[in-house]
Design a protein around this motif. Structure first.
Motif, PDB file in Angstrom:
ATOM      1  N   LYS A  87       0.820  -1.210   0.000  1.00  0.00           N
ATOM      2  CA  LYS A  87       0.000   0.000   0.000  1.00  0.00           C
ATOM      3  C   LYS A  87       0.856   1.264   0.000  1.00  0.00           C
ATOM      4  CE  LYS A  87      -4.247   1.670   2.062  1.00  0.00           C
ATOM      5  NZ  LYS A  87      -5.276   1.496   3.101  1.00  0.00           N
ATOM      6  N   ALA A  88       1.992   1.202   0.707  1.00  0.00           N
ATOM      7  CA  ALA A  88       2.865   2.381   0.821  1.00  0.00           C
ATOM      8  C   ALA A  88       3.443   2.797  -0.534  1.00  0.00           C
ATOM      9  CB  ALA A  88       3.999   2.088   1.801  1.00  0.00           C
ATOM     10  N   LEU A  89       3.489   1.871  -1.508  1.00  0.00           N
ATOM     11  CA  LEU A  89       4.089   2.171  -2.808  1.00  0.00           C
ATOM     12  C   LEU A  89       3.061   2.574  -3.862  1.00  0.00           C
ATOM     13  CD1 LEU A  89       6.714  -0.733  -2.991  1.00  0.00           C
ATOM     14  CD2 LEU A  89       7.057   1.618  -2.240  1.00  0.00           C
ATOM     15  N   GLU A  90       1.777   2.583  -3.473  1.00  0.00           N
ATOM     16  CA  GLU A  90       0.721   2.909  -4.440  1.00  0.00           C
ATOM     17  C   GLU A  90       0.858   4.334  -4.981  1.00  0.00           C
ATOM     18  OE1 GLU A  90      -3.000   2.259  -2.510  1.00  0.00           O
ATOM     19  OE2 GLU A  90      -2.888   0.064  -2.639  1.00  0.00           O
ATOM     20  N   LYS A  91       1.320   5.265  -4.144  1.00  0.00           N
ATOM     21  CA  LYS A  91       1.350   6.678  -4.547  1.00  0.00           C
ATOM     22  C   LYS A  91       2.728   7.133  -5.049  1.00  0.00           C
ATOM     23  CE  LYS A  91      -2.417   7.960  -1.441  1.00  0.00           C
ATOM     24  NZ  LYS A  91      -2.845   8.762  -0.284  1.00  0.00           N
ATOM     25  N   VAL A  92       3.617   6.198  -5.337  1.00  0.00           N
ATOM     26  CA  VAL A  92       4.939   6.569  -5.853  1.00  0.00           C
ATOM     27  C   VAL A  92       4.774   7.105  -7.278  1.00  0.00           C
ATOM     28  CG1 VAL A  92       7.220   5.722  -6.528  1.00  0.00           C
ATOM     29  CG2 VAL A  92       6.152   4.914  -4.413  1.00  0.00           C
ATOM     30  N   ASP A  93       5.174   8.360  -7.454  1.00  0.00           N
ATOM     31  CA  ASP A  93       5.018   9.009  -8.767  1.00  0.00           C
ATOM     32  C   ASP A  93       6.311   8.798  -9.569  1.00  0.00           C
ATOM     33  OD1 ASP A  93       4.081  10.460 -10.861  1.00  0.00           O
ATOM     34  OD2 ASP A  93       4.521  12.430  -9.974  1.00  0.00           O
ATOM     35  N   ALA A  99      24.068  -4.686   3.099  1.00  0.00           N
ATOM     36  CA  ALA A  99      24.627  -4.738   1.740  1.00  0.00           C
ATOM     37  C   ALA A  99      23.512  -4.769   0.700  1.00  0.00           C
ATOM     38  CB  ALA A  99      25.526  -5.965   1.599  1.00  0.00           C
ATOM     39  N   PHE A 100      22.457  -5.556   0.993  1.00  0.00           N
ATOM     40  CA  PHE A 100      21.333  -5.663   0.053  1.00  0.00           C
ATOM     41  C   PHE A 100      20.650  -4.298  -0.112  1.00  0.00           C
ATOM     42  CE2 PHE A 100      16.825  -6.444  -0.868  1.00  0.00           C
ATOM     43  CZ  PHE A 100      16.934  -7.195  -2.039  1.00  0.00           C
ATOM     44  N   ARG A 101      20.444  -3.615   1.004  1.00  0.00           N
ATOM     45  CA  ARG A 101      19.788  -2.299   0.966  1.00  0.00           C
ATOM     46  C   ARG A 101      20.597  -1.332   0.092  1.00  0.00           C
ATOM     47  NH1 ARG A 101      19.588   2.640   3.585  1.00  0.00           N
ATOM     48  NH2 ARG A 101      17.503   3.363   4.194  1.00  0.00           N
ATOM     49  N   LYS A 102      21.917  -1.404   0.256  1.00  0.00           N
ATOM     50  CA  LYS A 102      22.792  -0.496  -0.496  1.00  0.00           C
ATOM     51  C   LYS A 102      22.650  -0.736  -2.000  1.00  0.00           C
ATOM     52  CE  LYS A 102      27.531   1.199  -0.172  1.00  0.00           C
ATOM     53  NZ  LYS A 102      28.864   0.996   0.433  1.00  0.00           N
ATOM     54  N   GLN A 103      22.577  -2.027  -2.386  1.00  0.00           N
ATOM     55  CA  GLN A 103      22.457  -2.366  -3.809  1.00  0.00           C
ATOM     56  C   GLN A 103      21.117  -1.892  -4.380  1.00  0.00           C
ATOM     57  OE1 GLN A 103      23.915  -6.240  -5.380  1.00  0.00           O
ATOM     58  NE2 GLN A 103      24.278  -6.736  -3.203  1.00  0.00           N
ATOM     59  N   VAL A 104      20.039  -2.085  -3.606  1.00  0.00           N
ATOM     60  CA  VAL A 104      18.703  -1.694  -4.074  1.00  0.00           C
ATOM     61  C   VAL A 104      18.630  -0.180  -4.258  1.00  0.00           C
ATOM     62  CG1 VAL A 104      16.244  -1.599  -3.466  1.00  0.00           C
ATOM     63  CG2 VAL A 104      17.530  -3.709  -3.109  1.00  0.00           C
ATOM     64  N   VAL A 105      19.167   0.585  -3.283  1.00  0.00           N
ATOM     65  CA  VAL A 105      19.148   2.053  -3.371  1.00  0.00           C
ATOM     66  C   VAL A 105      19.922   2.511  -4.612  1.00  0.00           C
ATOM     67  CG1 VAL A 105      19.979   4.181  -2.271  1.00  0.00           C
ATOM     68  CG2 VAL A 105      18.811   2.435  -0.912  1.00  0.00           C
ATOM     69  N   SER A 106      21.061   1.860  -4.861  1.00  0.00           N
ATOM     70  CA  SER A 106      21.878   2.208  -6.025  1.00  0.00           C
ATOM     71  C   SER A 106      21.101   1.992  -7.321  1.00  0.00           C
ATOM     72  CB  SER A 106      23.155   1.358  -6.010  1.00  0.00           C
ATOM     73  OG  SER A 106      23.904   1.577  -7.186  1.00  0.00           O
ATOM     74  N   SER A 124      12.614   7.727  -6.998  1.00  0.00           N
ATOM     75  CA  SER A 124      12.897   8.330  -5.687  1.00  0.00           C
ATOM     76  C   SER A 124      11.843   7.873  -4.670  1.00  0.00           C
ATOM     77  CB  SER A 124      12.870   9.854  -5.806  1.00  0.00           C
ATOM     78  OG  SER A 124      13.094  10.442  -4.544  1.00  0.00           O
ATOM     79  N   LEU A 125      12.296   7.286  -3.547  1.00  0.00           N
ATOM     80  CA  LEU A 125      11.382   6.789  -2.506  1.00  0.00           C
ATOM     81  C   LEU A 125      11.675   7.461  -1.171  1.00  0.00           C
ATOM     82  CD1 LEU A 125      11.425   2.916  -3.152  1.00  0.00           C
ATOM     83  CD2 LEU A 125       9.825   4.585  -4.073  1.00  0.00           C
ATOM     84  N   SER A 126      10.599   7.672  -0.400  1.00  0.00           N
ATOM     85  CA  SER A 126      10.774   8.152   0.984  1.00  0.00           C
ATOM     86  C   SER A 126      11.287   6.996   1.834  1.00  0.00           C
ATOM     87  CB  SER A 126       9.440   8.654   1.541  1.00  0.00           C
ATOM     88  OG  SER A 126       8.549   7.556   1.697  1.00  0.00           O
ATOM     89  N   ALA A 127      11.698   7.311   3.067  1.00  0.00           N
ATOM     90  CA  ALA A 127      12.215   6.265   3.970  1.00  0.00           C
ATOM     91  C   ALA A 127      11.165   5.176   4.202  1.00  0.00           C
ATOM     92  CB  ALA A 127      12.641   6.891   5.289  1.00  0.00           C
TER      93      ALA A 127
END
Length: 650
Positions: free
Chosen positions: A492-498, A521-528, A536-539
């Motif tokens: 649901k949190a990703l529904e409004k990602v423009d 490490a996984f988080r770093k790769q996904v953000v990259s 662009s995503l909020s926290a």
């Protein structure tokens, strides 16, 4: 004598045959019986009251009421202002209906209320329409129901006999507002059992109360038993009833017995306590089973929150689907405190109040409160099929504010489910009944401290427990694959990602990240990759995406929070009920640790609970039959089938 009167009054119903159906007879006979009794009671002072009416009308209401009440006689709290009585109403045969209505409307409000609930004006109109009003009124006017001829107690018996007869004649309503007399007899006998010596003393004063009075059966049986123990006892009866016709019958019954006409209150006990700030020696109740309290929810919840323990519902509220425990709390509030001599109560409940609701629920909190205050003496399991309108298992809870020393801190459970007689002819759902010997046997069981297969004693604490929450650590792996990404995108949190996810999705398809257990490490790769795709995503949105890309993995390392404490896996969360007298850590080490070495107790979630597992305490294990026995039975059956087949072929 009383049977002759009841038979004569019942015979008046013969006049109604043909014009009315059998189930309508009571609607006419009962209010006319009350009218005739009150007519006879007020006869000696009739003229004096009527002579004072004109002067009384000039006075303000309280003074007027006091003046007419005094003229009617100090022992009565009602009067009649009409110039008519039953006999004189017949004087003008063309206007009997008008005269009779004038007479009924002449009663003081506290008695007129009875006739209003009986809808007597409609009954008079119906009788008039069928040309029966003169005959019926004439017959009743001939019956001598004066107190000199028929004392209050006898009049009560006549009225109760009529109520029972009309209940039997009207099967469809018999169970709705009537508690079977055998159940009431048992309740009353159990209440009075510890007081046999006290009740026999001179000048004894007692009061009886029923908040769900119906037609007054419980009050009447209690009165009969107390009077038989001590004819000189001063006894007051009080109650409340929500059904208009039952209320009219009950109030009429109390009135013809000489009880105060204001003792029975009309209305919903849960919404409005008609006997505020009053307590009683004995309380009896058979509240409705399993009926929701949505209509009363607002008022009851307000009383619970605003008045707390100063009100009736301080300990808690049960679920809205069943209000029987609210009646239990109300009844407890009406028991006379120990310092005023003590009060005793008996209430019929279904099985639900024994165990419904886990630790911390309203039901559990109510049970715990009742037991902590040592109010519960005993619970008696009745046989099934005992009530007119239900065949379910039912229980009598016996309560006291002043337990005897041998009962202090203890609760007695009595199983009488097998102690009954089959009725020759069932009435509604009632197929079983308690005979006098059954009731005597049960009272004897209740009165004894001995333990056997039908009577068991427990310490109050035996019904308490603690519910502990057992947590297991969270173990996850993460992967960035097309499948997991499709699941994560549904969050649901990703529904409004423009943003245009297409570039990111193509990257995932072309270059997936297989399952890994290093979260940072996984988080770093996904953000990259998100940055490369221009997303662009909020926290909060990033957290939701990473959660969607994770799966539980028993072989993965434990996830820890910022303080290096293990995080709990909500899907593996479990609870355990620990007996009250056992240390929760010792129980955990013995019952949980051997099977889940990485588990721990979240002590912030530990709750105290209370249940009364009645059936478990009386369960008897029956070993299964041996295979040899079963095989022998099957061989015998197959042999009979083969023999019949051979006979058919022949």
């Amino acid at each position: 004598m009383s049977n002759n009167h009841a038979t004569f009054i019942w015979s008046i119903a013969d006049l109604l045959r043909g014009s009315f159906k059998a189930h309508q007879y009571g609607d006419i006979i009962l209010p006319f019986t009350v009218l005739r009794r009150l007519d006879a009671v007020l006869a000696p002072t009739k003229q004096a009251v009527f002579a004072a009416v004109e002067d009384a009308k000039k006075q303000e209401m309280p003074v007027r009421a006091s003046l007419l009440r005094n003229k009617a006689g100090h022992e009565y709290s009602f009067w009649n202002e009409s110039r008519f009585d039953m006999k004189s109403a017949l004087g003008d045969s063309e206007n009997v209906a008008v005269n009779l209505l004038d007479y009924v409307n002449g009663f003081s409000e506290n008695v007129k209320d009875i006739f209003d609930k009986y809808k007597i004006s409609e009954r008079i109109a119906e009788l008039d329409e069928h040309d029966l009003l003169f005959l019926v009124t004439q017959k009743f006017a001939e019956v001598d129901l004066s107190p000199a001829s028929v004392p209050n107690e006898e009049m009560g018996h006549i009225f109760e006999e009529l109520i029972r007869k009309f209940a039997e004649a009207s099967n469809e309503t018999a169970g709705e507002h009537f508690t079977p007399r055998d159940v009431v007899e048992l309740m009353v006998d159990v209440l009075l059992a510890p007081e046999s010596e006290t009740l026999a003393k001179q000048n004894v004063v007692r009061s009886v109360y029923d908040p769900t009075a119906g037609t007054g059966g419980m009050l009447s049986v209690a009165e009969d038993h107390i009077r038989s123990a001590n004819p000189s006892a001063t006894l007051t009866l009080a109650g409340q009833e929500i059904n208009p016709q039952s209320y009219a019958i009950c109030k009429a019954d109390m009135t013809v017995k000489g009880q105060s006409v204001d003792a029975i209150i009309f209305g919903d006990t849960l919404l409005n306590d008609g006997h505020t700030n009053t307590t009683f020696s004995y309380c009896l109740s058979n509240p409705p089973f399993g009926v929701d309290w949505k209509k009363q929810q607002k008022a009851v919840t307000e009383e619970h929150k605003e008045r707390g323990f100063a009100g009736r519902f301080g300990p808690g509220l049960p679920r809205v689907s069943d209000g029987s425990m609210l009646f239990l709390l109300h009844l407890i509030s009406k028991m006379r405190p120990a310092e005023d001599g003590g009060g005793r109560a008996a209430i019929v409940l279904n099985g639900s109040p024994l165990f419904t609701g886990g630790a911390g629920s309203g039901e559990s909190n109510i049970r715990k409160w009742v037991l902590e205050r040592d109010l519960l003496e005993a619970i008696i399991a009745l046989p099934s099929d005992m009530f007119y309108n239900t065949g379910i298992a039912t229980y009598i809870w016996v309560l006291s504010t002043k337990k005897s020393p041998e009962r202090a801190g203890k609760v007695q459970l009595i199983d009488s489910s097998k102690l009954f007689h089959k009725m020759r002819k069932g009435l509604g759902s009632k197929r079983n009944e308690l005979g006098q010997e059954d009731i005597a046997a049960l009272v004897k069981l209740y009165d004894s401290t001995a333990q056997d297969e039908r009577s068991k004693w427990f310490a109050v604490e035996d019904f308490f427990y603690r519910t502990i929450t057992v947590e297991r650590p969270l173990r996850l792996n993460w992967a960035l694959t097309s499948g997991r990404f499709a699941v994560a995108r549904e969050a649901k949190a990703l529904e409004k990602v423009d943003a245009d996810w297409s570039t990111f999705a193509e990257q995932v398809e072309a270059n997936p990240i297989e399952p890994v257990t290093d979260a940072a490490a996984f988080r770093k790769q996904v953000v990259s990759r998100l940055d490369a795709a221009g997303v662009s995503l909020s926290a909060a949105q990033l957290k939701a995406l990473l959660a969607g890309l994770s799966e539980r993995d028993d072989s993965a390392p434990i996830i820890v929070d910022s303080k290096k404490h293990p995080e709990a896996d909500p899907t593996l969360r479990d609870t355990e009920n620990v007996p009250w007298d056992e240390n929760i850590h010792e129980y955990f080490d013995r019952e949980v640790k051997p099977f889940a070495p990485d588990a721990w107790i979240d002590e912030s979630k530990t709750k105290e609970g209370c249940e009364i597992p009645f059936t478990r305490h009386f369960y008897k294990y029956v070993p299964p039959r041996s295979l040899e026995e079963i095989d022998a039975d099957l061989d015998a059956v197959l042999g009979r089938i083969r023999a019949r087949l051979e006979a058919v072929k022949a």
